[in-house]
Design an enzyme around this catalytic site. Structure first.
Site, PDB file in Angstrom:
ATOM      1  N   HIS A 181      -9.454   1.128   4.564  1.00  0.00           N
ATOM      2  CA  HIS A 181      -8.176   1.237   5.244  1.00  0.00           C
ATOM      3  C   HIS A 181      -8.629   2.137   6.384  1.00  0.00           C
ATOM      4  CE1 HIS A 181      -4.365   2.466   6.557  1.00  0.00           C
ATOM      5  NE2 HIS A 181      -3.804   1.426   5.746  1.00  0.00           N
TER       6      HIS A 181
ATOM      7  N   SER B 106       3.472  -1.709  10.501  1.00  0.00           N
ATOM      8  CA  SER B 106       4.956  -1.844  10.573  1.00  0.00           C
ATOM      9  C   SER B 106       5.576  -3.042  10.265  1.00  0.00           C
ATOM     10  CB  SER B 106       4.997  -1.542  12.196  1.00  0.00           C
ATOM     11  OG  SER B 106       4.643  -0.147  12.294  1.00  0.00           O
TER      12      SER B 106
ATOM     13  N   ASN C  16       1.020  -1.116  -0.024  1.00  0.00           N
ATOM     14  CA  ASN C  16       0.070   0.020   0.072  1.00  0.00           C
ATOM     15  C   ASN C  16       0.948   1.144  -0.037  1.00  0.00           C
ATOM     16  OD1 ASN C  16      -1.941   2.125   0.434  1.00  0.00           O
ATOM     17  ND2 ASN C  16      -2.457   1.447   2.478  1.00  0.00           N
TER      18      ASN C  16
ATOM     19  N   GLU D 258      -7.143   4.620   7.625  1.00  0.00           N
ATOM     20  CA  GLU D 258      -6.884   6.018   7.373  1.00  0.00           C
ATOM     21  C   GLU D 258      -8.092   6.724   6.752  1.00  0.00           C
ATOM     22  OE1 GLU D 258      -2.180   4.979   7.297  1.00  0.00           O
ATOM     23  OE2 GLU D 258      -3.228   5.476   5.300  1.00  0.00           O
TER      24      GLU D 258
ATOM     25  N   LYS E  73       0.044   4.378  -0.467  1.00  0.00           N
ATOM     26  CA  LYS E  73      -0.496   5.341   0.085  1.00  0.00           C
ATOM     27  C   LYS E  73      -0.320   6.654  -0.796  1.00  0.00           C
ATOM     28  CE  LYS E  73      -0.484   3.153   4.690  1.00  0.00           C
ATOM     29  NZ  LYS E  73      -0.239   3.214   6.218  1.00  0.00           N
TER      30      LYS E  73
ATOM     31  N   GLY F 163       2.410   2.540  10.818  1.00  0.00           N
ATOM     32  CA  GLY F 163       3.236   3.758  10.723  1.00  0.00           C
ATOM     33  C   GLY F 163       3.842   4.153  12.066  1.00  0.00           C
TER      34      GLY F 163
ATOM     35  N   GLU G 262      -5.467  -4.937  10.498  1.00  0.00           N
ATOM     36  CA  GLU G 262      -4.229  -3.749  10.405  1.00  0.00           C
ATOM     37  C   GLU G 262      -4.711  -2.901  11.674  1.00  0.00           C
ATOM     38  OE1 GLU G 262      -4.117  -1.742   6.695  1.00  0.00           O
ATOM     39  OE2 GLU G 262      -2.361  -2.697   6.481  1.00  0.00           O
TER      40      GLU G 262
END
Ligand SMILES: O=C(COP(=O)(O)O)NO
Length: 250
Positions: free
Chosen positions: A95, A213, A10, A97, A12, A173, A167
């Site tokens: 996702h 991560s 991904n 985010e 992003k 991150g 996730e």
């Protein structure tokens, strides 16, 4: 049954034409485990560039999102038909985010998933809990709530077009990868939920990826777990170590 190992990258909102070309060149030149299904998800602007540069049969290109309407007055959105028109057959959906920053609800993500599958696009469907939810002991109930919203929309063979990515938001991150035990526990709970609420076959056949991560060092131990069928990789997918992650099941 043996589930084919799956690794998604991904990207992003990262990359330029040159950096995307460089990443794809690295994948083209790498020795990749032929038993692994690889999908890279660059920003939408670079989907066709990545597709045109890719020369590996077991690597596909994925969108990071898609809208759940056929076409029309939806400024800024991309349709399933447009992905298919560009020979893109995968998308990431849900996702964290997008769920947190853009307010995508469980129901919106489920609707998009069904719409994508009906339009011939396979889905990497994301789920995961916040640190607060984990510390409150609510991890499994959060994941089950998200799964229930998905299962309310999809059925039967739709599940063959879904790869689940667990996730944990607190691991994305942050460099704080979930422990092998933490990841396996949630993956096992997801598979158990599928067995109880969908079917034995869907539970056995659905790939469940871990994301958060993942890097070239921690991927091997995670890959050994029976319910971890691969990874959805963020930051490390932009680096050469992505190859190590793809090959982590060797
Ligand atoms: O969001 C992620 C994971 O990101 P990182 O690997 O950078 O934690 N995958 O979709």
């Amino acid at each position: 049954m043996a589930r084919k190992f799956f690794v998604g990258g991904n990207f992003k909102m990262n990359g330029t034409k040159e950096s995307i070309k460089s990443i794809v060149k690295g994948l083209n030149e790498a020795q990749l485990d032929s038993n692994v299904e690889v999908v890279i998800a660059p920003p939408a602007l670079f989907l066709q560039l990545a597709s045109s540069e890719l020369k590996k049969d077991n690597v596909a290109v994925s969108a990071q999102n898609v809208y759940d309407k056929p076409n029309g007055a939806y400024t800024g959105e991309i349709s399933v038909a447009q992905l298919k028109d560009s020979d893109i057959h995968w998308t990431i959906l849900g996702h964290s985010e997008r769920r947190t920053l853009l307010g995508e609800t469980d129901e919106v993500v489920a609707s998009k998933t069904k719409f994508a599958i009906d339009g011939g696009v396979s889905v990497i469907w994301c789920c995961g809990e916040s640190l607060e939810e984990r510390e409150g002991g609510n991890t499994i109930s959060v994941i089950e709530r998200q799964l229930a919203a998905l299962a309310a929309k999809v059925s039967g063979d739709d599940w063959k077009k879904i790869v689940i990515a667990y996730e944990p938001i607190w691991a994305i991150g942050t460099g704080k990868v979930a422990t092998v035990q933490q990841a396996q526990e949630v993956h096992e709970a997801i598979r158990k939920w599928l067995r109880a609420n969908v079917s034995e076959a869907v539970a056995d056949e659905t790939r469940i990826l871990y994301g958060g991560s993942v890097n070239g060092k921690n991927c091997k131990d995670l890959a050994k777990e029976k319910d971890i069928d691969g990874f959805l990789v963020g930051g490390a997918s932009l680096k050469p170590e992505f190859i190590d992650i793809v090959n982590s099941n060797l």
